[in-house]
Design a protein around this motif. Structure first.
Motif, PDB file in Angstrom:
ATOM      1  N   GLU A 385      12.919  14.549 -14.179  1.00 38.73           N
ATOM      2  CA  GLU A 385      12.161  15.412 -15.082  1.00 38.73           C
ATOM      3  C   GLU A 385      11.413  14.530 -16.072  1.00 38.73           C
ATOM      4  O   GLU A 385      11.890  13.439 -16.434  1.00 38.73           O
ATOM      5  N   PRO A 386      10.226  14.937 -16.519  1.00 34.24           N
ATOM      6  CA  PRO A 386       9.428  14.076 -17.401  1.00 34.24           C
ATOM      7  C   PRO A 386      10.033  13.965 -18.790  1.00 34.24           C
ATOM      8  O   PRO A 386      10.670  14.907 -19.291  1.00 34.24           O
ATOM      9  N   HIS A 387       9.819  12.832 -19.412  1.00 37.15           N
ATOM     10  CA  HIS A 387      10.205  12.657 -20.803  1.00 37.15           C
ATOM     11  C   HIS A 387       9.338  13.571 -21.670  1.00 37.15           C
ATOM     12  O   HIS A 387       8.192  13.881 -21.325  1.00 37.15           O
ATOM     13  N   VAL A 388       9.853  13.975 -22.809  1.00 29.72           N
ATOM     14  CA  VAL A 388       9.161  14.953 -23.642  1.00 29.72           C
ATOM     15  C   VAL A 388       7.782  14.456 -24.066  1.00 29.72           C
ATOM     16  O   VAL A 388       6.839  15.255 -24.212  1.00 29.72           O
ATOM     17  N   THR A 389       7.603  13.151 -24.258  1.00 28.85           N
ATOM     18  CA  THR A 389       6.300  12.646 -24.695  1.00 28.85           C
ATOM     19  C   THR A 389       5.327  12.425 -23.541  1.00 28.85           C
ATOM     20  O   THR A 389       4.158  12.113 -23.774  1.00 28.85           O
ATOM     21  N   ALA A 390       5.795  12.577 -22.306  1.00 26.47           N
ATOM     22  CA  ALA A 390       4.944  12.306 -21.145  1.00 26.47           C
ATOM     23  C   ALA A 390       4.753  13.539 -20.269  1.00 26.47           C
ATOM     24  O   ALA A 390       4.327  13.414 -19.124  1.00 26.47           O
ATOM     25  N   ARG A 391       5.043  14.704 -20.788  1.00 25.95           N
ATOM     26  CA  ARG A 391       4.942  15.917 -19.984  1.00 25.95           C
ATOM     27  C   ARG A 391       3.518  16.237 -19.555  1.00 25.95           C
ATOM     28  O   ARG A 391       3.298  16.914 -18.549  1.00 25.95           O
TER      29      ARG A 391
END
Length: 416
Positions: A385-391
């Motif tokens: 799942e993507p990191h919150v800053t890279a969504r």
């Protein structure tokens, strides 16, 4: 072995007989849980954080040449987080915060120097645009200051403030921006990854990908087949060539970005400066050389060298900003291969092939993004799942019309 001032003293008193190689040179194993293709800053950082932050093991980094021989050692070393759009600013601010603690984190002197960066203002409209940018930075937790003409003059009195075409009216400043020794970043991440059991395989070019029933099972290399549970590709300007092994055509073009160093001069630029009326950015190294760059070469290329018209264009930008450098000699120039995406922003995402992940499209922003890119790519590989800053850095943003076009240039990669 941990490095410290005490260690340096002890080694000096004992004839420097205790130093060990910074990393091992292992032979590739037949299978790994994670294979990272690309031994540059992003690939090494991914392996480092996979091991350190996510507790993963059986990791290999495959590099076709030597570690750090690509873009991570071929740039102008600038770090900053002065972006405007919500899709970019939180990510680059996360990266800048990682830079601030990086040397202590991986126990290596990367010469992180937060000397500040200013973006010069030449028109009233540009002041309005930079005011908006500064406010966006502050809203995302970054620092930003708007300087007037006299504040800039106090810092750099020798600039051409009264240029008839490009008068200097002020600047947007980020004091936490600065520079980092580029190759030391690669060495530090490599050493940190090696200490945590990562195999760093040099002279190992990926020549194919073995895909069975829609899932990748390993990569063909010049050193034989290497099986893998998951494969992450982080090869910057070579992205299109490597991902073609999986039958993928990327929304990316490759262009050469040249960088330049002048002869050594007495210190007169203590920060990083960008010209607002043209594409020119400059800092001064510890040896006194001016380190500067500008536009990419407009044609597609995989060569690590550029052409004379761009050298002339960059030199003209420098002369317009600071005529005093007119007699300085250009010492050397080199080129890195930029992976230019359609909207000027990167991609960190899964691919249609199960187990295959992609990290690329960094345009001009690759070096400053190194820590956050590695962390976010490791997060994606470890947790799917993507990191919150890279969504926002997904492939399907082009399909959905969710582009992150920082410069507003449209789908023209060479203009971003």
């Amino acid at each position: 072995m941990r490095y410290s001032g005490l260690r340096v003293v002890v080694e000096a008193l004992t004839g420097h007989r205790g130093w060990k190689p910074v990393w091992r040179d292992p032979a590739p194993q037949s299978h790994y849980d994670f294979v990272i293709v690309g031994g540059g800053g992003h690939g090494l950082a991914t392996a480092y954080y996979l091991a350190k932050e996510f507790g993963k093991s059986r990791i290999a980094v495959l590099e076709k040449g030597y570690l750090g021989g690509g873009n991570v050692g071929r740039n102008t070393t600038i770090i900053r987080s002065n972006y405007l759009l919500d899709g970019n600013e939180p990510f680059y601010e996360f990266s800048l915060k990682l830079w601030e603690g990086l040397e202590q984190d991986f126990n290596y002197n990367a010469m992180v120097s937060q000397r500040g960066i200013i973006n010069l203002i030449h028109t009233d409209a540009q002041r309005d645009a930079f005011t908006r940018r500064g406010n966006a930075m502050i809203m995302n937790g970054a620092d930003a200051e708007l300087l007037d003409r006299e504040q800039v003059r106090a810092m750099y009195p020798w600039l051409n403030f009264d240029n008839a075409r490009f008068p200097i009216k002020g600047a947007l400043m980020q004091r936490r921006g600065g520079t980092v020794r580029h190759d030391a970043v690669a060495w530090g991440y490599a050493r940190g990854a090696d200490m945590r059991g990562v195999d760093l395989i040099q002279n190992c070019e990926v020549t194919g990908m073995r895909i069975e029933n829609g899932r990748i099972v390993g990569v063909e290399t010049t050193r034989g087949f290497i099986g893998a549970g998951k494969v992450g590709v982080a090869v910057a300007g070579s992205s299109s060539k490597v991902m073609a092994h999986a039958g993928m055509r990327l929304p990316i073009e490759s262009h050469v970005l040249q960088a330049f160093v002048s002869e050594g001069l007495k210190p007169f630029i203590d920060g990083v400066m960008t010209f607002g009326a043209g594409h020119f950015y400059v800092s001064q190294s510890d040896k006194g050389g001016l380190v500067f760059g500008g536009d990419i070469d407009g044609y597609n290329s995989y060569a690590q060298r550029g052409n004379l018209p761009v050298i002339e264009d960059v030199a003209e930008g420098g002369m317009a900003l600071m005529p005093a450098i007119g007699r300085a000699r250009l010492l050397r120039t080199w080129g890195g291969i930029m992976d230019m995406s359609m909207d000027g922003s990167p991609i960190i995402d899964r691919t249609p092939v199960d187990g295959l992940y992609f990290n690329g499209g960094w345009c001009y922003g690759g070096f400053k993004a190194t820590p956050a890119s590695g962390w976010c790519f490791a997060h994606l590989l470890a947790r799917d799942e993507p990191h919150v800053t890279a969504r926002a850095y997904r492939f399907d943003r082009f399909l959905k019309g969710l582009m992150i076009d920082e410069k507003g240039q449209g789908a023209t990669p060479n203009l971003h």
